[in-house]
Design a protein around this motif. Structure first.
Motif, PDB file in Angstrom:
ATOM      1  N   ASP A  13      77.061 -23.483  18.690  1.00  0.00           N
ATOM      2  CA  ASP A  13      76.848 -24.935  20.238  1.00  0.00           C
ATOM      3  C   ASP A  13      77.887 -26.058  19.446  1.00  0.00           C
ATOM      4  O   ASP A  13      77.355 -27.039  19.320  1.00  0.00           O
ATOM      5  CB  ASP A  13      75.154 -25.789  19.349  1.00  0.00           C
TER       6      ASP A  13
ATOM      7  N   TRP B  70      69.564 -36.349   8.631  1.00  0.00           N
ATOM      8  CA  TRP B  70      70.144 -34.835   9.710  1.00  0.00           C
ATOM      9  C   TRP B  70      71.471 -34.257   8.771  1.00  0.00           C
ATOM     10  O   TRP B  70      70.767 -32.055   9.132  1.00  0.00           O
ATOM     11  CB  TRP B  70      71.052 -35.507  11.143  1.00  0.00           C
TER      12      TRP B  70
ATOM     13  N   ARG C 279      69.246 -31.529   6.216  1.00  0.00           N
ATOM     14  CA  ARG C 279      68.615 -30.514   7.095  1.00  0.00           C
ATOM     15  C   ARG C 279      69.549 -29.037   7.581  1.00  0.00           C
ATOM     16  O   ARG C 279      68.978 -28.467   8.073  1.00  0.00           O
ATOM     17  CB  ARG C 279      67.498 -30.380   7.958  1.00  0.00           C
ATOM     18  N   LEU C 280      71.048 -29.131   8.600  1.00  0.00           N
ATOM     19  CA  LEU C 280      71.971 -29.018   8.571  1.00  0.00           C
ATOM     20  C   LEU C 280      72.132 -27.479   7.403  1.00  0.00           C
ATOM     21  O   LEU C 280      72.513 -26.828   7.803  1.00  0.00           O
ATOM     22  CB  LEU C 280      73.050 -29.458   9.600  1.00  0.00           C
TER      23      LEU C 280
ATOM     24  N   LEU D 265      71.904 -31.545  23.630  1.00  0.00           N
ATOM     25  CA  LEU D 265      70.648 -31.174  23.152  1.00  0.00           C
ATOM     26  C   LEU D 265      69.733 -31.417  24.432  1.00  0.00           C
ATOM     27  O   LEU D 265      68.721 -29.863  24.614  1.00  0.00           O
ATOM     28  CB  LEU D 265      69.731 -31.510  22.562  1.00  0.00           C
TER      29      LEU D 265
ATOM     30  N   HIS E 190      69.811 -19.561  25.058  1.00  0.00           N
ATOM     31  CA  HIS E 190      69.477 -18.949  23.782  1.00  0.00           C
ATOM     32  C   HIS E 190      68.261 -20.490  23.093  1.00  0.00           C
ATOM     33  O   HIS E 190      67.783 -20.302  22.032  1.00  0.00           O
ATOM     34  CB  HIS E 190      70.996 -20.080  22.573  1.00  0.00           C
TER      35      HIS E 190
ATOM     36  N   ARG F 169      63.156 -26.311  23.681  1.00  0.00           N
ATOM     37  CA  ARG F 169      63.909 -27.736  22.915  1.00  0.00           C
ATOM     38  C   ARG F 169      62.719 -29.288  23.142  1.00  0.00           C
ATOM     39  O   ARG F 169      62.293 -29.987  22.034  1.00  0.00           O
ATOM     40  CB  ARG F 169      65.069 -28.401  23.570  1.00  0.00           C
TER      41      ARG F 169
ATOM     42  N   THR G  76      71.126 -15.253  17.089  1.00  0.00           N
ATOM     43  CA  THR G  76      71.846 -16.919  16.115  1.00  0.00           C
ATOM     44  C   THR G  76      72.341 -17.862  16.348  1.00  0.00           C
ATOM     45  O   THR G  76      72.271 -18.811  16.189  1.00  0.00           O
ATOM     46  CB  THR G  76      73.270 -16.316  15.838  1.00  0.00           C
ATOM     47  N   ASP G  77      73.035 -18.453  17.697  1.00  0.00           N
ATOM     48  CA  ASP G  77      73.179 -19.486  18.510  1.00  0.00           C
ATOM     49  C   ASP G  77      71.881 -19.841  18.789  1.00  0.00           C
ATOM     50  O   ASP G  77      72.353 -21.132  18.454  1.00  0.00           O
ATOM     51  CB  ASP G  77      73.714 -18.593  19.732  1.00  0.00           C
TER      52      ASP G  77
ATOM     53  N   ILE H 101      69.426 -20.106  16.637  1.00  0.00           N
ATOM     54  CA  ILE H 101      68.657 -20.877  15.354  1.00  0.00           C
ATOM     55  C   ILE H 101      69.573 -21.852  15.321  1.00  0.00           C
ATOM     56  O   ILE H 101      69.308 -22.646  14.527  1.00  0.00           O
ATOM     57  CB  ILE H 101      68.990 -19.142  14.867  1.00  0.00           C
ATOM     58  N   VAL H 102      70.874 -22.028  15.344  1.00  0.00           N
ATOM     59  CA  VAL H 102      71.955 -23.399  14.671  1.00  0.00           C
ATOM     60  C   VAL H 102      71.169 -24.636  15.883  1.00  0.00           C
ATOM     61  O   VAL H 102      71.383 -25.311  15.184  1.00  0.00           O
ATOM     62  CB  VAL H 102      73.590 -22.716  15.394  1.00  0.00           C
ATOM     63  N   THR H 103      71.135 -24.267  17.449  1.00  0.00           N
ATOM     64  CA  THR H 103      70.693 -24.932  18.161  1.00  0.00           C
ATOM     65  C   THR H 103      69.382 -25.742  17.557  1.00  0.00           C
ATOM     66  O   THR H 103      69.218 -26.733  18.130  1.00  0.00           O
ATOM     67  CB  THR H 103      70.294 -24.351  19.698  1.00  0.00           C
TER      68      THR H 103
ATOM     69  N   SER I 226      68.250 -25.613  14.290  1.00  0.00           N
ATOM     70  CA  SER I 226      68.295 -26.727  13.115  1.00  0.00           C
ATOM     71  C   SER I 226      68.683 -27.791  13.997  1.00  0.00           C
ATOM     72  O   SER I 226      68.800 -28.853  12.898  1.00  0.00           O
ATOM     73  CB  SER I 226      69.576 -25.799  12.955  1.00  0.00           C
ATOM     74  N   GLN I 227      69.951 -27.873  14.548  1.00  0.00           N
ATOM     75  CA  GLN I 227      70.351 -28.877  14.706  1.00  0.00           C
ATOM     76  C   GLN I 227      69.494 -30.082  16.020  1.00  0.00           C
ATOM     77  O   GLN I 227      69.511 -31.392  15.388  1.00  0.00           O
ATOM     78  CB  GLN I 227      71.953 -28.610  16.281  1.00  0.00           C
TER      79      GLN I 227
ATOM     80  N   SER J   5      67.354 -30.959  13.020  1.00  0.00           N
ATOM     81  CA  SER J   5      67.590 -32.142  12.142  1.00  0.00           C
ATOM     82  C   SER J   5      68.586 -33.547  13.071  1.00  0.00           C
ATOM     83  O   SER J   5      68.471 -35.121  12.486  1.00  0.00           O
ATOM     84  CB  SER J   5      69.222 -31.311  11.981  1.00  0.00           C
TER      85      SER J   5
END
Lengths: 227, 198
Positions: free
Chosen positions: A82, A206, A209-210, B38, B46, B52, B166-167, B169-171, B173-174, B177
């Motif tokens: 991302d 931040w 948690r990442l 975001l 994704h 969101r 996968t993408d 899950i990264v988003t 998590s970001q 966080s």
């Protein structure tokens, strides 16, 4: 549906969803030596998801990495899936920690990061930023005491105020009160520096948690993921 | 264009906190760019905007931040509808607690610092409104907000089994966080703003 296969160094579990995306490969590292205590040593970091393939990165993804050399880091190559949020995160991080012409000193910014990481339980982040705090303050033993004994360990007045403010802000919900900010001022900080404490500490909620959510630390090896 | 942290923290234009923020323009601009990446016209392949917004509303309520909960709740309403926003609010309100807590490995030197605490539980009625993907996402958000040190590969597999790529899950998590940062900056600046007004 899930299927587990064992490769040379990682156990891979593949989940197939119904949306037509590529299957998610969960990477586990049963052979890794995961540190169990806080340390200032350099640690590695092992991703639980597949980083993006370097060969297929777009220009937008390179922009997300900010520093092109970060393409060699599994951590950043995973986050670059991302790219826009990674770029904004990285530029926020750099300004909060490295723009130190005035306001809070570099050592105290790193201390706020280390204390937050100690309190949240991010062994990887704490290792990097405890090491940076030591580098900028030349106070290895004070930093090590924070890691060994925890956020309540004895510190001088300024470090006490920084650690206490960072820990109060790391609580959910935040327990930060005006008294914490008064203690920072009493220890000699101006308003910009007080704001810098808030930002340095907040940022590591931040970062922690990442790092914690997407992989795990590994005992010393060369290279650093950053944080 | 309105700065979101200014809005959440009640920063007065031209006041001392505004000046502190404008003295660090890269931080101010990139905190805003993070929010925009975001939530403002994001790539929804994704993670949809409704997903969101729902996760953000949930996280804001867990942080006991009424201003942010109202902001992200309104976003959930516009992107996903009233029933979704109400279900998220109910789930979050029932799930509020105090963190961070969580277990360290039982055989390690940090075991004495382990603190037990609740996991998110959702009843069938809530799951029916949220759907499998969002129910899993809220469970993951609760994990990351309150017991980040218990994060695991298994937790990511749970998201994958619920349909997250996968993408995605990264988003996700970001997003969780980032909110842990944004809500704390707002909380801290509110205290400075209070002094500003005194």
């Amino acid at each position: 549906m899930t299927e587990t296969t064992i490769t040379t160094d990682a156990v891979t579990t593949t989940s197939t969803d119904g949306a037509g995306d590529a299957p998610v490969r969960i990477l586990e590292h049963p052979g890794a030596s995961v540190p169990l205590a806080f340390t200032q040593d350099e640690l590695g970091w092992l991703p639980w998801l597949e980083p993006a393939d370097e060969a297929t990165l777009t220009e937008r993804q390179y922009a997300g990495l900010v520093d092109r050399s970060r393409v060699k880091s599994d951590y950043f190559r995973l986050l670059v899936r991302d790219p826009d949020i990674l770029r904004a995160r990285t530029l926020t991080d750099k300004d909060i920690f490295y723009n130190a012409a005035d306001g809070l000193g570099r050592a105290e910014r790193e201390l706020a990061a280390a204390a937050t990481s100690r309190f949240n339980g991010c062994i990887f982040c704490a290792s990097v930023h405890a090491r940076f705090a030591t580098h900028h303050s030349k106070r290895h033993d004070d930093v090590q005491r924070l890691l060994d004994l925890g956020v309540g360990a004895e510190q001088d007045a300024l470090w006490r105020a920084v650690v206490d403010a960072a820990v109060a802000l790391a609580a959910t919900p935040s327990r930060l009160e005006s008294e914490h900010l008064e203690a920072l001022r009493d220890a000699g900080l101006d308003e910009q520096a007080v704001s810098d404490v808030i930002h340095s500490a907040a940022f590591f909620n931040w970062a922690n948690r990442l790092m914690l959510s997407l992989g795990e630390p590994e005992e010393p090896r060369t290279g650093e993921a950053g944080g | 264009m309105t700065d979101i942290i200014d809005r959440l923290a009640g920063v007065r234009p031209g006041g001392s906190v505004d000046a502190l923020r404008r003295h660090r323009p890269a931080t101010r601009d990139n905190a805003q760019a993070s929010y925009d990446a975001l939530f403002t016209d994001p790539d929804e392949r994704h993670a949809s905007l409704a997903e969101r917004a729902s996760v953000a509303q949930f996280v804001a309520i867990l942080h006991d931040d009424e201003v942010a909960a109202t902001h992200y709740g309104a976003l959930t309403r516009s992107a996903g509808g009233d029933a979704l926003a109400d279900a998220v609010a109910d789930a979050a309100t029932a799930a509020r607690t105090e963190g961070p807590y969580g277990e360290y490995p039982a055989d390690g030197p940090l075991a004495a610092e382990s603190v037990p605490g609740p996991r998110l539980t959702l009843d069938d009625a809530a799951r029916a409104v949220l759907g499998e993907r969002l129910a899993a996402a809220l469970g993951h958000a609760h994990l990351l907000v309150f017991r980040p040190r218990e994060s695991s590969a298994v937790a990511l597999a749970t998201l994958a089994d619920a349909g997250w790529s996968t993408d995605g899950i990264v988003t996700l998590s970001q997003l969780v966080s980032f909110l842990a940062f944004q809500l704390r900056v707002a909380a801290g600046l509110r205290l400075l703003t209070t002094k500003d007004a005194a």
